[in-house]
Scaffold this active site. Structure first.
Site, PDB file in Angstrom:
ATOM      1  N   LYS A  22      13.298  50.382  86.461  1.00  0.00           N
ATOM      2  CA  LYS A  22      14.432  50.318  85.588  1.00  0.00           C
ATOM      3  C   LYS A  22      15.366  51.397  85.662  1.00  0.00           C
ATOM      4  O   LYS A  22      16.333  51.394  85.800  1.00  0.00           O
ATOM      5  CB  LYS A  22      14.095  49.990  84.210  1.00  0.00           C
ATOM      6  CG  LYS A  22      14.780  50.261  83.014  1.00  0.00           C
ATOM      7  CD  LYS A  22      14.608  50.044  81.507  1.00  0.00           C
ATOM      8  CE  LYS A  22      13.840  51.177  81.037  1.00  0.00           C
ATOM      9  NZ  LYS A  22      14.604  52.313  80.512  1.00  0.00           N
ATOM     10  N   ASN A  23      14.918  52.391  85.601  1.00  0.00           N
ATOM     11  CA  ASN A  23      15.586  53.695  85.429  1.00  0.00           C
ATOM     12  C   ASN A  23      16.117  54.249  86.773  1.00  0.00           C
ATOM     13  O   ASN A  23      16.905  55.317  86.864  1.00  0.00           O
ATOM     14  CB  ASN A  23      14.772  54.939  84.851  1.00  0.00           C
ATOM     15  CG  ASN A  23      14.442  54.600  83.323  1.00  0.00           C
ATOM     16  OD1 ASN A  23      15.013  53.724  82.799  1.00  0.00           O
ATOM     17  ND2 ASN A  23      13.604  55.604  82.878  1.00  0.00           N
ATOM     18  N   CYS A 116      19.423  57.012  68.626  1.00  0.00           N
ATOM     19  CA  CYS A 116      18.472  55.982  68.973  1.00  0.00           C
ATOM     20  C   CYS A 116      16.942  56.425  68.281  1.00  0.00           C
ATOM     21  O   CYS A 116      16.959  57.199  67.900  1.00  0.00           O
ATOM     22  CB  CYS A 116      18.307  55.580  70.362  1.00  0.00           C
ATOM     23  SG  CYS A 116      17.021  56.451  71.427  1.00  0.00           S
ATOM     24  N   ARG A 121      20.174  61.963  71.100  1.00  0.00           N
ATOM     25  CA  ARG A 121      20.525  61.574  72.445  1.00  0.00           C
ATOM     26  C   ARG A 121      22.175  61.778  72.716  1.00  0.00           C
ATOM     27  O   ARG A 121      22.673  60.669  73.168  1.00  0.00           O
ATOM     28  CB  ARG A 121      19.858  60.326  72.877  1.00  0.00           C
ATOM     29  CG  ARG A 121      18.413  60.429  72.971  1.00  0.00           C
ATOM     30  CD  ARG A 121      17.936  59.167  73.227  1.00  0.00           C
ATOM     31  NE  ARG A 121      18.040  58.799  74.737  1.00  0.00           N
ATOM     32  CZ  ARG A 121      17.606  57.796  75.342  1.00  0.00           C
ATOM     33  NH1 ARG A 121      17.123  56.801  74.622  1.00  0.00           N
ATOM     34  NH2 ARG A 121      17.812  57.652  76.633  1.00  0.00           N
ATOM     35  N   ASP A 304       8.338  59.839  79.171  1.00  0.00           N
ATOM     36  CA  ASP A 304       8.157  58.484  79.004  1.00  0.00           C
ATOM     37  C   ASP A 304       6.708  57.798  79.144  1.00  0.00           C
ATOM     38  O   ASP A 304       6.559  56.590  79.212  1.00  0.00           O
ATOM     39  CB  ASP A 304       8.774  57.691  80.164  1.00  0.00           C
ATOM     40  CG  ASP A 304      10.436  57.812  79.946  1.00  0.00           C
ATOM     41  OD1 ASP A 304      11.173  57.539  80.872  1.00  0.00           O
ATOM     42  OD2 ASP A 304      10.853  58.235  78.968  1.00  0.00           O
ATOM     43  N   ARG A 396      12.432  45.336  77.328  1.00  0.00           N
ATOM     44  CA  ARG A 396      13.582  46.237  77.740  1.00  0.00           C
ATOM     45  C   ARG A 396      13.204  46.752  79.109  1.00  0.00           C
ATOM     46  O   ARG A 396      14.159  46.838  80.020  1.00  0.00           O
ATOM     47  CB  ARG A 396      14.103  47.233  76.627  1.00  0.00           C
ATOM     48  CG  ARG A 396      14.525  46.730  75.712  1.00  0.00           C
ATOM     49  CD  ARG A 396      15.289  47.730  74.876  1.00  0.00           C
ATOM     50  NE  ARG A 396      15.999  48.500  75.901  1.00  0.00           N
ATOM     51  CZ  ARG A 396      16.696  49.595  75.346  1.00  0.00           C
ATOM     52  NH1 ARG A 396      16.520  50.129  74.203  1.00  0.00           N
ATOM     53  NH2 ARG A 396      17.455  50.564  76.220  1.00  0.00           N
TER      54      ARG A 396
HETATM   55  C1  EPZ Z   1      16.848  59.008  81.083  1.00  0.00           C
HETATM   56  O1  EPZ Z   1      17.449  59.072  79.604  1.00  0.00           O
HETATM   57  C2  EPZ Z   1      15.847  58.115  80.814  1.00  0.00           C
HETATM   58  N1  EPZ Z   1      16.614  56.538  80.651  1.00  0.00           N
HETATM   59  C3  EPZ Z   1      14.870  58.029  79.607  1.00  0.00           C
HETATM   60  O2  EPZ Z   1      13.841  56.807  79.790  1.00  0.00           O
HETATM   61  C4  EPZ Z   1      13.978  59.312  79.818  1.00  0.00           C
HETATM   62  O3  EPZ Z   1      13.189  59.273  78.759  1.00  0.00           O
HETATM   63  C5  EPZ Z   1      14.917  60.398  79.965  1.00  0.00           C
HETATM   64  O4  EPZ Z   1      15.911  60.283  81.054  1.00  0.00           O
HETATM   65  C6  EPZ Z   1      14.265  62.010  80.269  1.00  0.00           C
HETATM   66  O5  EPZ Z   1      13.442  61.634  81.394  1.00  0.00           O
HETATM   67  C7  EPZ Z   1      17.162  56.267  81.961  1.00  0.00           C
HETATM   68  O6  EPZ Z   1      17.029  56.676  83.033  1.00  0.00           O
HETATM   69  C8  EPZ Z   1      17.960  55.023  81.809  1.00  0.00           C
HETATM   70  P1  EPZ Z   1      18.410  62.914  79.388  1.00  0.00           P
HETATM   71  P2  EPZ Z   1      18.568  60.122  79.434  1.00  0.00           P
HETATM   72  O7  EPZ Z   1      19.748  62.846  79.293  1.00  0.00           O
HETATM   73  O8  EPZ Z   1      19.280  60.292  80.627  1.00  0.00           O
HETATM   74  C9  EPZ Z   1      19.381  65.630  75.662  1.00  0.00           C
HETATM   75  C10 EPZ Z   1      12.774  54.897  78.928  1.00  0.00           C
HETATM   76  O9  EPZ Z   1      11.604  55.105  78.228  1.00  0.00           O
HETATM   77  N2  EPZ Z   1      20.811  65.612  76.126  1.00  0.00           N
HETATM   78  O10 EPZ Z   1      17.475  63.597  80.375  1.00  0.00           O
HETATM   79  O11 EPZ Z   1      19.264  59.749  78.333  1.00  0.00           O
HETATM   80  C11 EPZ Z   1      18.865  64.572  75.106  1.00  0.00           C
HETATM   81  O12 EPZ Z   1      19.120  64.360  73.790  1.00  0.00           O
HETATM   82  C12 EPZ Z   1      13.874  55.882  78.766  1.00  0.00           C
HETATM   83  O13 EPZ Z   1      12.879  54.280  79.957  1.00  0.00           O
HETATM   84  C13 EPZ Z   1      21.842  66.506  75.637  1.00  0.00           C
HETATM   85  O14 EPZ Z   1      21.421  67.111  74.625  1.00  0.00           O
HETATM   86  O15 EPZ Z   1      17.845  61.400  79.075  1.00  0.00           O
HETATM   87  C14 EPZ Z   1      17.504  64.590  75.362  1.00  0.00           C
HETATM   88  O16 EPZ Z   1      16.884  65.343  74.027  1.00  0.00           O
HETATM   89  C15 EPZ Z   1      14.174  56.567  77.396  1.00  0.00           C
HETATM   90  N3  EPZ Z   1      23.037  66.239  75.878  1.00  0.00           N
HETATM   91  C16 EPZ Z   1      17.179  65.311  76.475  1.00  0.00           C
HETATM   92  O17 EPZ Z   1      18.373  65.937  76.908  1.00  0.00           O
HETATM   93  C17 EPZ Z   1      23.689  65.514  77.061  1.00  0.00           C
HETATM   94  O18 EPZ Z   1      24.545  65.509  77.305  1.00  0.00           O
HETATM   95  C18 EPZ Z   1      16.952  64.492  77.757  1.00  0.00           C
HETATM   96  O19 EPZ Z   1      17.961  63.634  77.902  1.00  0.00           O
HETATM   97  C19 EPZ Z   1      22.446  64.546  77.671  1.00  0.00           C
HETATM   98  C20 EPZ Z   1      21.135  64.896  77.201  1.00  0.00           C
END
Ligand code: EPZ
Length: 417
Positions: A22-23, A116, A121, A304, A396
């Protein structure tokens, strides 16, 4: 709404094939916006999140057709640039259209995703990076109005290795004027896969898989014909299912290198993992031992897999400490596991799990994607019957998980709520 009913206690055995990731699929489909023409994807999983991104791109004017192992998208006629709130709210990965739309069309109107279940996020780092590349972005009633005559290469240091931020900025930089250096970039396998795909379109990218990406922009890109990599989180979930039930399962099509940290922890806990031709064999010869985990960006233990590993620890010998360092609210599964008899105490972003001899089946409720998977795992090992409600969360990110588990010998059915 459907629910899943499980009668626990069966040891899983046999072979199971992992679906496409998915990711990886979500950013790849968004990358199709970077170049007009017909893009072809193979091994795209049938998931609700894929339906959502398909609907979003169709609303922008893309033509999409899905056949047997073929997901085709023609983005020639894209002439709308808005990702509406009801779509972004449903799936945050919708914000991954921002970089490609800005890079190719110079404009995008994308709803802020809002919070969420697992945390705030924000996407501030996506915005900061795009502004460094010359985009003008203003907040307008919950939407980001973004425009840029032509994005320019920039040196961007990410405050934290955001996966989505790295993906958005790498896609934007692929068509920018000049060279972009992304420092403190994420290095998840899905990022490496996206870089490979972009390079097959003609992008100039170096450093994928490290914390520094160098992207030299090109005037235009070609189309994709690409196979989505296997889903490492589904594979990890199936490995835990085998360990929880004391089974003997062969998982086909997974890439063990993508799960080194999980595999190491499963082995520390007493799981036997062996590698045969195209499969990874998982057995659990004796009771699971408690081990501690810290979730971290790749190659650390994946957030995850945190809920699924916690499910395993509920039955371990001894006490384990699980620290969630990536998201601020990713313990929603704990109170549901306690309903099944798990002994878990939360202290801030740390959970202490004291292993119990058995879980007792009960009705439980899914709250988010990985929490729902962890409750199914508990049900597989719990005595009597467990009902997992609101499994639209599960759909999902897992392609027919209950069918895969049933073929491995689980007593599991999906019924309408
Ligand atoms: C991706 O989400 C994945 N989703 C998530 O998988 C996964 O948990 C996550 O990466 C971490 O590995 C997809 O790939 C579609 P991040 P993403 O930006 O990109 C903070 C699942 O279960 N952050 O690396 O949203 C954020 O709040 C899903 O398949 C900021 O503060 O994750 C979080 O605490 C859930 N500012 C941390 O970084 C930003 O601009 C990691 O977020 C961006 C992120």
């Amino acid at each position: 709404m459907d629910k899943i009913i499980i009668r626990g206690g069966n040891r899983l055995h046999g072979k199971v094939l992992v679906s496409g990731a998915k990711n990886a699929a979500l950013p790849l489909i968004c990358a199709a916006l970077l170049a007009p023409g017909r893009h072809r994807f193979h091994n795209v999983p049938s998931l609700r999140d894929i339906d959502t991104i398909e609907n979003l791109l169709a609303s922008l004017g893309a033509q999409i057709s899905r056949g047997d192992d073929l997901f085709e998208i023609d983005t020639t006629a894209v002439d709308r640039f808005e990702a509406p709130y009801d779509m972004v709210r449903k799936m945050r990965a919708s914000v991954l259209v921002l970089g490609p739309l800005l890079a190719r069309f110079g404009r995008a109107r994308v709803s802020l995703p809002g919070g969420c279940a697992i945390g705030a996020r924000p996407i501030n780092l996506h915005i900061k990076g795009l502004e460094a590349m010359g985009a003008e972005i203003e907040l307008d009633h919950g939407y980001l109005n973004a425009q840029a005559k032509k994005l320019k290469g920039a040196r961007i240091h990410l405050d934290l290795p955001t996966v989505g931020g790295t993906e958005n900025l790498m896609m934007a930089a692929a068509l920018a004027q000049g060279t972009t250096v992304l420092e403190n970039a994420a290095c998840e396998p899905e990022i490496v896969d996206l870089a490979r795909a972009l390079k097959s379109m003609g992008a100039h990218i170096e450093g994928e898989g490290t914390d520094t990406l160098v992207i030299e922009g090109v005037p235009d890109l070609g189309t994709l014909d690409y196979r989505v990599m296997p889903d490492r989180i589904e594979a990890g979930t199936l490995m835990v299912a085998a360990a929880m039930t004391g089974g003997d399962v062969r998982i086909q099509g997974m890439i063990p290198q993508h799960l080194k940290s999980l595999i190491g922890k499963l082995q520390d806990a007493g799981t036997e993992i062996t590698y045969e031709a195209e499969t990874v064999r998982v057995r659990r010869p004796r009771r699971i031992e408690a081990v501690d985990i810290l979730t971290l960006p790749y190659p650390g233990f994946p957030t995850d897999m945190q809920a699924q590993f916690m499910a395993l620890m509920t039955l371990a010998k001894g006490a384990s400490v699980i620290t969630e360092n990536v998201f601020e609210n990713r313990f929603m599964h704990v109170c549901e596991m306690q309903r099944l008899g798990a002994d878990i105490t939360i202290d801030g972003n740390t959970a202490i799990i004291k292993g119990v001899k058995k879980l007792l089946g009960a009705p439980v409720m899914a709250t988010d994607l990985r929490a729902s998977a962890s409750l199914v795992l508990c049900g597989l090992a719990a005595e009597n019957t467990t009902e997992v409600k609101r499994i639209y969360h599960l759909d999902r990110g897992y392609e027919r998980l209950e069918e895969k588990l049933r073929r491995l010998g689980a007593d599991i059915v999906r019924v309408p709520e």
